[in-house]
Design an enzyme around this catalytic site. Sequence first.
Site, PDB file in Angstrom:
ATOM      1  NE  ARG A  36     -10.130  49.975 -14.061  1.00 17.13           N
ATOM      2  CZ  ARG A  36     -10.552  49.957 -12.685  1.00 17.13           C
ATOM      3  NH1 ARG A  36     -11.518  51.197 -12.886  1.00 17.13           N
ATOM      4  NH2 ARG A  36     -10.654  49.128 -12.009  1.00 17.13           N
ATOM      5  CE  LYS A 193      -7.190  46.930   9.073  1.00 22.79           C
ATOM      6  NZ  LYS A 193      -8.495  47.898   9.800  1.00 22.79           N
ATOM      7  N   GLY A 350      -6.379  46.247  -7.050  1.00 25.05           N
ATOM      8  CA  GLY A 350      -5.611  47.758  -6.822  1.00 25.05           C
ATOM      9  C   GLY A 350      -4.290  47.731  -6.549  1.00 25.05           C
ATOM     10  N   GLY A 373     -11.808  45.417  -7.218  1.00 29.75           N
ATOM     11  CA  GLY A 373     -12.660  44.575  -6.391  1.00 29.75           C
ATOM     12  C   GLY A 373     -13.250  43.517  -6.895  1.00 29.75           C
TER      13      GLY A 373
HETATM   14  C1  3PG Z   1     -13.574  50.112 -10.108  1.00 33.06           C
HETATM   15  O1  3PG Z   1     -12.664  51.097 -10.043  1.00 33.06           O
HETATM   16  O2  3PG Z   1     -13.179  49.185  -9.109  1.00 33.06           O
HETATM   17  C2  3PG Z   1     -14.606  49.617 -10.629  1.00 33.06           C
HETATM   18  O3  3PG Z   1     -14.874  50.685 -11.699  1.00 33.06           O
HETATM   19  C3  3PG Z   1     -15.904  49.630  -9.861  1.00 33.06           C
HETATM   20  O4  3PG Z   1     -16.013  50.776  -9.249  1.00 33.06           O
HETATM   21  P1  3PG Z   1     -17.006  50.726  -8.060  1.00 33.06           P
HETATM   22  O5  3PG Z   1     -16.083  50.188  -6.782  1.00 33.06           O
HETATM   23  O6  3PG Z   1     -17.340  52.077  -7.654  1.00 33.06           O
HETATM   24  O7  3PG Z   1     -18.219  49.782  -8.108  1.00 33.06           O
HETATM   25 MG    MG Z   2     -13.706  49.642  -6.451  1.00 34.79          MG
END
Ligand code: 3PG
Ligand code: MG
Length: 392
Positions: A36, A193, A350, A373
């Site tokens: 990142r 899931k 992820g 996310g």
């Molecule tokens: C992540 O790592 O997915 C982003 O930086 C967002 O972080 P968060 O899920 O804590 O909002």
């Molecule tokens: Mg996150």
Amino acid sequence: MGWKTLDDMDLDGKRVLVRVDINVPVADGQVTDTTRIDRIVPTVRDIRAAGGTPILLAHFDRPKGKVVPEMSLGQIVPALEKALGCKVTFLDGNYGAGVAALGQGDVALLENLRFNPGEESNDDGFATRLASLGDVFVNDAFSAAHRAHASTEALARKLPACAGRLMAEELGALDRALGQPDRPVVAVVGGAKVSTKLDLLSNLVEKVDTLIIGGGMANTFLAASGIDVGKSLCEHDLADTARAIAQKAADRGCEILLPRDVVVAREFKAGADNETVKTEDCPADAMILDAGPDSVAHIEQVLERSKTLVWNGPLGAFEIAPFDAATNAAAQSAARLTKAGTLISVAGGGDTVAALNKAGVADDFSYVSTAGGAFLEWMEGKTLPGVAALSD
Ligand code: 3PG
Ligand code: MG
């Protein structure tokens, strides 16, 4: 696209507030994956080249509106300086004076914005105070764009705003994958899931020609179609939901592909004794831990006739060998077709990036998103607040 880029802005002599996502993994004070950080370098470089002074805004972890010293962004500064190849002035208070002391082209980083409760509550007063520190706002944090926070949402409405290079690149890649894709389009969705990916599956069956379901979530679909999955991870209570998604897919002409053969074991551990069986022959005392070779061959056929692939989630228990075989093989096929120029491949979320790195093919995909996310919410067809605020 409804948003501006750095090329549309006058940055000369301007203080440029840049929202970045440098929420990177850290162990023993060392950044263990700099992806990142590396990916924001072009934005910072181009702002400086245009005569601007980048002031980086970011969060780290989840301090929930309080000062948590272990979550200070100060620990990221060395990795940031290394990637940018210049000094980074870290400001952990008295921002007005700190910013005023910067020279043109200096790079600054403010302390973890989430130390202030106003960040996560998208507080207008907090955004106004941030806005007072700069002349222009650049959002380069696609991976935090699913959060409507002061630095991703409200701030974009207070200053002339645009997308940074990484944000523009992410949005462009995602548009090529699901917005205006070359067809046929295939999606690979795996992971444990169904319950965490209901909206995603429901959106995808409207957009893609083939949906390949793998991982634990495939078991839920198999069980819903009447197949005994033994002791496999399975959400039996979601059988109706799985059937509804399958019906929606059939109505829309989207083909759903489930494993034809599976690798089963009695224990969930690396190197566990295992056998490959037809999906309908899963023994009652065994669990499905991976897709089998026939399934992989079938996936390869689909990838070969597709022009676009969007991938989220592993096909098996990829973290324990040998149950990473299907994920590795399918990822390697996608990489080979991408290199041959017949497939546009976009992946994110992820576990996905970890799985592609493990398969050694992340660099061979057309695009690997930095987002977790945010990538999922985008696959769900949701409007991301951070992107919407740039477009208004
Ligand atoms: C992540 O790592 O997915 C982003 O930086 C967002 O972080 P968060 O899920 O804590 O909002
Ligand atoms: Mg996150």
